[in-house]
Design an enzyme around this catalytic site. Structure first.
Site, mmCIF file in Angstrom:
data_model
loop_
_atom_site.group_PDB
_atom_site.id
_atom_site.type_symbol
_atom_site.label_atom_id
_atom_site.label_comp_id
_atom_site.label_asym_id
_atom_site.label_seq_id
_atom_site.Cartn_x
_atom_site.Cartn_y
_atom_site.Cartn_z
ATOM 1 N N ASP A 49 -16.247 8.322 -5.512
ATOM 2 C CA ASP A 49 -15.943 6.786 -4.871
ATOM 3 C C ASP A 49 -16.872 6.109 -4.913
ATOM 4 O O ASP A 49 -18.072 6.594 -4.707
ATOM 5 C CB ASP A 49 -15.636 7.523 -3.352
ATOM 6 C CG ASP A 49 -14.743 6.419 -2.584
ATOM 7 O OD1 ASP A 49 -13.769 6.712 -2.019
ATOM 8 O OD2 ASP A 49 -15.140 5.289 -2.450
ATOM 9 N N LEU A 58 -12.048 5.224 10.032
ATOM 10 C CA LEU A 58 -12.201 6.359 10.818
ATOM 11 C C LEU A 58 -10.725 7.006 11.086
ATOM 12 O O LEU A 58 -10.839 8.007 11.595
ATOM 13 C CB LEU A 58 -13.257 6.264 11.874
ATOM 14 C CG LEU A 58 -14.498 5.831 11.304
ATOM 15 C CD1 LEU A 58 -15.586 5.725 12.564
ATOM 16 C CD2 LEU A 58 -15.076 6.885 10.361
ATOM 17 N N ARG A 60 -8.348 7.409 9.748
ATOM 18 C CA ARG A 60 -7.264 7.877 8.808
ATOM 19 C C ARG A 60 -8.193 8.741 7.775
ATOM 20 O O ARG A 60 -7.758 9.440 6.959
ATOM 21 C CB ARG A 60 -6.363 7.169 7.945
ATOM 22 C CG ARG A 60 -7.277 6.142 7.209
ATOM 23 C CD ARG A 60 -6.272 5.157 6.520
ATOM 24 N NE ARG A 60 -6.970 4.059 5.666
ATOM 25 C CZ ARG A 60 -7.817 2.998 6.004
ATOM 26 N NH1 ARG A 60 -8.036 2.643 7.252
ATOM 27 N NH2 ARG A 60 -8.340 2.386 5.147
ATOM 28 N N LYS A 73 -19.178 7.031 0.958
ATOM 29 C CA LYS A 73 -18.076 8.097 1.219
ATOM 30 C C LYS A 73 -18.195 9.633 0.681
ATOM 31 O O LYS A 73 -18.067 10.382 1.392
ATOM 32 C CB LYS A 73 -16.848 7.759 0.994
ATOM 33 C CG LYS A 73 -16.302 6.489 1.857
ATOM 34 C CD LYS A 73 -15.007 6.035 1.606
ATOM 35 C CE LYS A 73 -14.729 4.912 2.479
ATOM 36 N NZ LYS A 73 -13.469 4.219 2.138
ATOM 37 N N CYS A 161 5.929 5.068 -16.705
ATOM 38 C CA CYS A 161 7.471 5.410 -17.094
ATOM 39 C C CYS A 161 8.226 4.749 -15.968
ATOM 40 O O CYS A 161 9.385 4.024 -16.111
ATOM 41 C CB CYS A 161 7.753 6.753 -17.248
ATOM 42 S SG CYS A 161 7.330 7.468 -18.714
ATOM 43 N N CYS A 175 -3.094 -0.813 1.012
ATOM 44 C CA CYS A 175 -3.304 -0.050 2.111
ATOM 45 C C CYS A 175 -4.166 -0.507 3.211
ATOM 46 O O CYS A 175 -3.879 -0.670 4.427
ATOM 47 C CB CYS A 175 -3.333 1.447 1.830
ATOM 48 S SG CYS A 175 -3.700 2.446 3.068
ATOM 49 N N CYS A 235 2.829 6.953 -22.578
ATOM 50 C CA CYS A 235 2.890 8.404 -22.815
ATOM 51 C C CYS A 235 4.258 8.609 -24.075
ATOM 52 O O CYS A 235 4.298 9.496 -24.510
ATOM 53 C CB CYS A 235 3.562 9.341 -21.564
ATOM 54 S SG CYS A 235 5.345 8.834 -21.128
HETATM 55 ZN ZN LIG Z 1 5.244 7.208 -19.412
#
Ligand SMILES: [Zn+2]
Length: 246
Positions: A49, A58, A60, A73, A161, A175, A235
């Site tokens: 981090d 604080l 969460r 952190k 995907c 967030c 992928c």
């Molecule tokens: Zn993929």
């Protein structure tokens, strides 16, 4: 459709002791996942981090205290983990993982925990994990909603995907910007830890080719079946190579 990962296909992880579990982000998800994994003594935890503790974290981010404000952190998290469970093997890396350093920093990990905040980081971790062939336990949280899926490179659908590409900057709040229910973060982070333990021990099926969602407002879990995208830019080439090598 290929068979899901089996216990025997994960047996190699059991022999890699101590396992290095890379936890990318020691914010809300990472604090919960790291504490559960430290107490489970899964092996060595490597915390990544590049941020410092802020007061707004604080509610969460359960490993940090008010007195830690301004500290990296990774430092406050590692110290707290060692206080809670002195036998825990914890390494700290005060660095922000980016497209330049991700491959070298995460190579050799037994698995990676995506505890980041932000779509760019989640796509970067997915692409790096697939390139390295390292399993990734993805999670995301926002407001009252959480989601979780595991990617086993070469065997299951990857994040790209399903979600293809990050949204344009500013289209979707982070967030941090949108806010999140602190206890939701703990719930999802602990589910990530359980997924890591299932992977390392080979016990129980993994959450591959499935997306688990949790709506903490309506108190509802759902599991949605996923399919690999045969044209996935990340992928699909690896899957084609895997098939050729059989
Ligand atoms: Zn993929």
């Amino acid at each position: 459709m290929d068979a899901p990962p089996t216990t025997s296909s994960r047996a190699g992880a059991d022999r890699r002791q101590p396992a290095d579990v890379a936890i990318v982000g020691v914010g809300a998800l990472g604090c919960a996942a790291a504490e559960a994994l430290a107490r489970a003594a899964v092996g060595r935890l490597v915390l990544f981090d590049g941020d410092v503790v802020e007061r707004s974290n604080l509610h969460r981010q359960l490993l940090h205290r008010d007195a830690d404000r301004g500290r990296p952190k990774v430092d406050s998290a590692a110290e707290r983990l060692t206080m809670v469970y002195p036998a825990a093997a914890v390494e700290r890396r005060y660095v922000r993982i980016d497209a330049v350093n991700a491959g070298s920093l995460l190579a050799g990990a037994a698995c990676i925990v995506d505890a980041t905040d932000g779509f760019e980081s989640k796509f970067l971790l997915n692409d790096t994990a697939v390139a390295l062939g390292v399993p990734l336990v993805h999670a995301g949280i926002m407001r009252f909603l959480g989601q979780l899926m595991t990617i086993v490179p070469g065997q299951s659908a990857c994040y790209r995907c399903i979600f293809v590409a990050p949204p344009e900057p500013g289209d979707v709040p982070s967030c941090q910007e949108a806010g999140v229910l602190g206890s939701l973060a703990g719930t999802i982070g602990l589910l990530q830890a359980a997924e890591v333990i299932r992977y390392l021990t080979g016990a129980g099926p993994l959450l591959t080719d499935r997306l688990l969602t949790y709506d903490a407002l309506m108190n509802r879990f759902r599991s949605v079946r996923l399919r690999r995208n045969p044209s996935c830019p990340v992928c699909a080439p690896r899957l084609a190579g895997t098939t050729r090598n059989r």
